[in-house]
Design an enzyme around this catalytic site. Structure first.
Site, PDB file in Angstrom:
ATOM      1  N   HIS A 183      -1.479  -1.000   7.592  1.00 54.33           N
ATOM      2  CA  HIS A 183      -2.084  -2.551   7.150  1.00 54.33           C
ATOM      3  C   HIS A 183      -2.275  -3.295   8.226  1.00 54.33           C
ATOM      4  CE1 HIS A 183      -1.615  -6.324   4.592  1.00 54.33           C
ATOM      5  NE2 HIS A 183      -2.886  -5.875   4.784  1.00 54.33           N
TER       6      HIS A 183
HETATM    7 CA    CA Z   1      -5.805  -0.199   8.336  1.00 47.54          CA
END
Ligand code: CA
Ligand code: TV7
Ligand code: ZN
Length: 397
Positions: A183
């Protein structure tokens, strides 16, 4: 009059200072700046340097890094060495160093390393701003976890945030897209309170079999930044959580569907694409099963929108496949097709030989190299897309 004319197509610039590759995180650490040497050698062996402009950017200065980062943090980064560090000192832990995993070690030349990759991202952004190029590439950057006052997940300085801030000096809206398997939390957080940057990250999200969350543990579908209607940044982060073993067809489908909707709705003036290669099959840290051409499809798709485009690197822990992927993506930018057989005059040819699935070739089959069971069902992906498109309604105000 009949001299060589500028060829049709995009003007592409490549920003790289070879000094970055001499830095080492430590022999057991998965981040290997040496993968950049392999990448560059592959690009040169295929002759791609003739299709783009090569730049050797200078390091970013302290003042340039201070546009995003806290000065106390930068002072620490600038002066810390393996000899003078004190792991007992509080600031060491507060600034994201130490801890049991030692994700962010102190190594010789740390300051030079961070200012080199950041200088390259700033220089690349600059060549988009002054119109010298339509696509600017920095494979040494993409360190998306760094915070304004802390290192995190192999990232010390957030070159992406700095480059986006630079792009914002002349662009009203910048779209950031992140296909690293992790992320892109640092970039998301940095711009959570503005509507001038939209962040979109695709990543592995969930627990492993020991019930540890996959790093950094954030980025579920319902995390979309502030939702308080008075916050300008409301709804300007979109996260696409994926499960182990996602394959080429599923990934390219979800990428097209969601990214296409975001571009149509947000209508960015410039796009930054973080191309972390740890989303490939066979990556030492990643959990996905993508092949090089599926990863490269994301670049092709973004390129088709004809907006100023900054391409940056990121993760990628199986160096030969990182090099293959970023070489392929460089070729996508200059509209070149590359022969699957690697050039024979390639230095480090050995690094690409003797593999089970693809010794001596550019496009090995990576789908089954580590065999992550595909835990993504049609139904789960349909639901994520449905939810993502619903989240986009926050952009209506
Ligand atoms: Ca990513
Ligand atoms: C952008 N995974 C960066 C990705 C950063 C991932 C992590 C390692 C790791 C570090 C090492 C090492 C490693 C084989 C792998 C939460 C913990 C992990 C409890 C035991 N080998 C990017 C960061 C991630 C360091 N960190 O997105 C030195 O793997 O999962 C964690 C942190 C801390 C607590 N422990 C579990 O790709 C560039 N680190 C070997 C040597
Ligand atoms: Zn990563």
């Amino acid at each position: 009059v009949y001299g060589i004319e500028k060829p049709q197509g995009y003007s592409v610039s490549f920003h790289y200072n070879p000094l970055v590759e001499y830095h080492h995180f430590g022999s057991s650490h998965p981040m290997k700046p040496w993968r950049l040497t392999l990448t560059k050698q592959l690009i040169l062996a295929y002759g791609l340097e003739y299709a783009m402009e090569l730049h050797e950017p200078r390091s970013a200065s302290f003042e340039e890094l201070a546009i995003f980062h806290d000065r106390e943090y930068l002072d620490f980064l600038k002066h810390i060495t393996p000899q003078n560090m004190d792991p007992e000192k509080e600031e060491y832990l507060n600034f994201g160093f130490g801890g049991e995993s030692n994700d962010c070690p102190v190594f010789d030349g740390l300051w030079d390393y961070v200012s080199l990759y950041s200088g390259a991202s700033l220089h690349a952004a600059n060549s988009l701003l002054n119109g010298q190029s339509d696509i600017a590439i920095n494979w040494s950057g993409g360190l998306h976890h760094a915070k304004k006052n802390a290192a995190s997940g192999f990232c010390y300085v957030n070159d992406i945030v700095l480059a986006i801030q630079h792009l914002l000096t002349q662009n009203q809206r910048v779209l950031y897209i992140d296909i690293d398997v992790h992320h892109g939390d640092g970039v998301e957080q940095a711009f959570e309170s503005t509507d001038r940057v939209m962040t979109l990250s695709y990543h592995k999200y969930g627990m492993d079999r020991n019930n540890y969350p996959f790093f950094p543990g954030t980025g579920n579908i319902n995390e979309m930044g502030p939702t308080d209607p008075s916050n300008r940044g409301k709804g300007h982060s979109l996260n696409i959580p994926l499960d182990d073993g996602i394959d080429d067809d599923q990934y390219t489908w979800i990428f097209k569907t969601v990214t296409g909707a975001v571009v149509a709705k947000y209508n960015p003036n410039a796009i930054v694409l973080q191309c972390g290669a740890d989303s490939l099959g066979g990556d030492r840290l990643g959990k996905f099963n993508l092949n090089i051409k599926a990863h490269g499809f994301c670049v092709e798709f973004i390129k088709s929108f004809n907006r100023p485009l900054l391409l940056i690197g990121g993760g990628g822990y199986t160096p030969r496949n990182v090099a293959r992927t970023w070489c392929h993506e460089t070729a996508v930018c200059v509209d070149a097709q590359l022969h699957n057989h690697l050039p024979t005059h390639l230095p480090y040819l050995q690094a690409f030989q003797g593999e089970e699935n693809g010794g001596g070739v550019l496009y090995p089959d990576l789908h089954n190299t580590k065999r992550h069971e595909n835990a993504n069902t049609r139904q789960k992906l349909d639901n994520i897309v449905k939810q993502a498109l619903e989240n986009l309604r926050y952009l209506d105000g």
